[in-house]
Design a protein around this motif. Sequence first.
Motif, PDB file in Angstrom:
ATOM      1  N   LEU A 186      76.406 -53.346-106.745  1.00 28.58           N
ATOM      2  CA  LEU A 186      76.160 -53.729-108.139  1.00 28.58           C
ATOM      3  C   LEU A 186      74.690 -54.029-108.372  1.00 28.58           C
ATOM      4  CD1 LEU A 186      79.219 -56.066-108.878  1.00 28.58           C
ATOM      5  CD2 LEU A 186      78.965 -53.628-109.362  1.00 28.58           C
ATOM      6  N   ARG A 187      74.074 -54.685-107.401  1.00 29.11           N
ATOM      7  CA  ARG A 187      72.643 -54.965-107.518  1.00 29.11           C
ATOM      8  C   ARG A 187      71.832 -53.687-107.511  1.00 29.11           C
ATOM      9  NH1 ARG A 187      70.056 -59.379-105.956  1.00 29.11           N
ATOM     10  NH2 ARG A 187      68.346 -58.102-106.760  1.00 29.11           N
ATOM     11  N   ALA A 188      72.198 -52.748-106.665  1.00 25.95           N
ATOM     12  CA  ALA A 188      71.424 -51.512-106.532  1.00 25.95           C
ATOM     13  C   ALA A 188      71.481 -50.666-107.798  1.00 25.95           C
ATOM     14  CB  ALA A 188      71.923 -50.702-105.342  1.00 25.95           C
ATOM     15  N   ILE A 189      72.649 -50.635-108.464  1.00 28.22           N
ATOM     16  CA  ILE A 189      72.785 -49.801-109.667  1.00 28.22           C
ATOM     17  C   ILE A 189      72.521 -50.589-110.943  1.00 28.22           C
ATOM     18  CG2 ILE A 189      74.397 -48.258-108.528  1.00 28.22           C
ATOM     19  CD1 ILE A 189      76.679 -49.633-109.880  1.00 28.22           C
ATOM     20  N   GLY A 190      72.212 -51.891-110.809  1.00 25.75           N
ATOM     21  CA  GLY A 190      71.805 -52.682-111.959  1.00 25.75           C
ATOM     22  C   GLY A 190      72.918 -53.086-112.896  1.00 25.75           C
ATOM     23  N   VAL A 191      74.130 -53.238-112.388  1.00 24.46           N
ATOM     24  CA  VAL A 191      75.243 -53.667-113.236  1.00 24.46           C
ATOM     25  C   VAL A 191      75.087 -55.158-113.557  1.00 24.46           C
ATOM     26  CG1 VAL A 191      77.734 -54.029-113.334  1.00 24.46           C
ATOM     27  CG2 VAL A 191      76.812 -51.932-112.336  1.00 24.46           C
ATOM     28  N   ARG A 192      75.155 -55.491-114.852  1.00 22.88           N
ATOM     29  CA  ARG A 192      75.034 -56.879-115.282  1.00 22.88           C
ATOM     30  C   ARG A 192      76.394 -57.396-115.731  1.00 22.88           C
ATOM     31  NH1 ARG A 192      69.636 -58.310-116.199  1.00 22.88           N
ATOM     32  NH2 ARG A 192      68.207 -56.543-115.969  1.00 22.88           N
ATOM     33  N   THR A 193      76.740 -58.577-115.297  1.00 22.22           N
ATOM     34  CA  THR A 193      78.026 -59.178-115.645  1.00 22.22           C
ATOM     35  C   THR A 193      77.796 -60.450-116.436  1.00 22.22           C
ATOM     36  OG1 THR A 193      78.030 -60.271-113.487  1.00 22.22           O
ATOM     37  CG2 THR A 193      79.265 -58.218-113.689  1.00 22.22           C
ATOM     38  N   SER A 204      82.532 -57.062-107.861  1.00 24.24           N
ATOM     39  CA  SER A 204      82.063 -56.929-106.480  1.00 24.24           C
ATOM     40  C   SER A 204      83.201 -56.527-105.544  1.00 24.24           C
ATOM     41  CB  SER A 204      81.449 -58.248-105.999  1.00 24.24           C
ATOM     42  OG  SER A 204      80.290 -58.563-106.742  1.00 24.24           O
ATOM     43  N   ILE A 205      84.381 -57.094-105.763  1.00 24.07           N
ATOM     44  CA  ILE A 205      85.525 -56.729-104.931  1.00 24.07           C
ATOM     45  C   ILE A 205      85.894 -55.271-105.147  1.00 24.07           C
ATOM     46  CG2 ILE A 205      87.993 -57.140-104.556  1.00 24.07           C
ATOM     47  CD1 ILE A 205      87.466 -60.092-105.209  1.00 24.07           C
ATOM     48  N   GLY A 206      85.928 -54.839-106.421  1.00 21.45           N
ATOM     49  CA  GLY A 206      86.238 -53.440-106.705  1.00 21.45           C
ATOM     50  C   GLY A 206      85.218 -52.495-106.101  1.00 21.45           C
ATOM     51  N   ALA A 207      83.915 -52.842-106.237  1.00 21.03           N
ATOM     52  CA  ALA A 207      82.873 -51.995-105.652  1.00 21.03           C
ATOM     53  C   ALA A 207      82.957 -51.977-104.130  1.00 21.03           C
ATOM     54  CB  ALA A 207      81.501 -52.485-106.105  1.00 21.03           C
ATOM     55  N   SER A 208      83.390 -53.090-103.529  1.00 23.62           N
ATOM     56  CA  SER A 208      83.542 -53.134-102.073  1.00 23.62           C
ATOM     57  C   SER A 208      84.606 -52.151-101.603  1.00 23.62           C
ATOM     58  CB  SER A 208      83.920 -54.551-101.625  1.00 23.62           C
ATOM     59  OG  SER A 208      82.886 -55.470-101.900  1.00 23.62           O
ATOM     60  N   PHE A 209      85.695 -52.064-102.360  1.00 23.08           N
ATOM     61  CA  PHE A 209      86.723 -51.083-102.006  1.00 23.08           C
ATOM     62  C   PHE A 209      86.168 -49.666-102.092  1.00 23.08           C
ATOM     63  CE2 PHE A 209      89.935 -54.411-103.429  1.00 23.08           C
ATOM     64  CZ  PHE A 209      90.250 -54.764-102.141  1.00 23.08           C
ATOM     65  N   ALA A 245      68.807 -61.074-112.268  1.00 19.24           N
ATOM     66  CA  ALA A 245      69.218 -61.365-113.631  1.00 19.24           C
ATOM     67  C   ALA A 245      70.646 -60.937-113.888  1.00 19.24           C
ATOM     68  CB  ALA A 245      68.283 -60.673-114.614  1.00 19.24           C
ATOM     69  N   SER A 246      71.162 -60.029-113.047  1.00 20.73           N
ATOM     70  CA  SER A 246      72.524 -59.548-113.231  1.00 20.73           C
ATOM     71  C   SER A 246      73.554 -60.492-112.656  1.00 20.73           C
ATOM     72  CB  SER A 246      72.692 -58.170-112.572  1.00 20.73           C
ATOM     73  OG  SER A 246      72.540 -58.292-111.177  1.00 20.73           O
ATOM     74  N   ILE A 247      73.100 -61.523-111.932  1.00 20.99           N
ATOM     75  CA  ILE A 247      74.027 -62.466-111.315  1.00 20.99           C
ATOM     76  C   ILE A 247      74.067 -63.741-112.144  1.00 20.99           C
ATOM     77  CG2 ILE A 247      74.578 -63.749-109.223  1.00 20.99           C
ATOM     78  CD1 ILE A 247      72.873 -61.782-107.709  1.00 20.99           C
ATOM     79  N   PRO A 248      75.185 -64.097-112.711  1.00 21.32           N
ATOM     80  CA  PRO A 248      75.262 -65.340-113.471  1.00 21.32           C
ATOM     81  C   PRO A 248      74.926 -66.523-112.567  1.00 21.32           C
ATOM     82  CG  PRO A 248      77.202 -63.955-113.855  1.00 21.32           C
ATOM     83  CD  PRO A 248      76.448 -63.351-112.715  1.00 21.32           C
TER      84      PRO A 248
END
Length: 252
Positions: free
Chosen positions: A49-56, A66-71, A113-116
């Motif tokens: 998520l950090r590498a592709i810049g996904v913001r939550t 993160s769990i979904g991306a881990s799978f 910034a993408s991590i609350p």
Amino acid sequence: MASPSKRDLLGACLWAGATVAAVAASDSMLLRVILGVPTALLISGHVVLRAIGVRTASLTEHLVCSIGASFAVTIAGGFVLDAMGLLVPLGWAFWYLAATTAAMLLAPGDGNASIPRAWPGPLRMQRWQGAAVVLAMLVTTGAYALAIHDQAVERQFNYTDFWMLPPAKGGPGQLVIGVRSAEAQAQQYDLEVTLEGKPIAIIRSLTIAPGDTWVRKVPVPILAVQQKAEARLYLPADDKLYRRVSALVPGS
């Protein structure tokens, strides 16, 4: 030293590196679980998520993503490691280390910034998020159980060994012929031995039990010139050629 915005990624790399070291140096299942489970179920997805810049928008959403991306990282690793023949614990440990290292190199500098940063009170999860997590865990657990089951019931291809050894130079003129059965039940064979195309021995209805070895010495004339001997093993039920071996009989 890593910039403040990438300290979490550096920590992920160090964690993955510790997992590699634990798997390589120890057979402790407890240690592997303590280090490997967070890597496989959370950390690897977080770095993606950090590498592709996904913001939550919330910590809960970030954990679910993160769990979904881990799978997804794990599934991709399965294909890659299977193609490389490295579906072993150490191969998986290196895969997660490679994923976290690549993410640290690719992640933008302002990725934190993408991590609350604030914990929004008690951890709350919407129904669809909880259902997604449960479904993903069921799919992963089922796939793992299926893989373990397939590995347990898998039987490697077995075949009957058939060989022939030529006479030793200067020794007695004898061919040594052997059959070692790897069949599931007793099997009958017909054996034919030829020298320069002419039969010198025929054995009918040779019965060999599973796991047994049959060896026979067949005398051959030693001539001044080299000769070619050949042995054929047939299945008498359909007169089908099953195995064939050959050897050179040295001249005198």
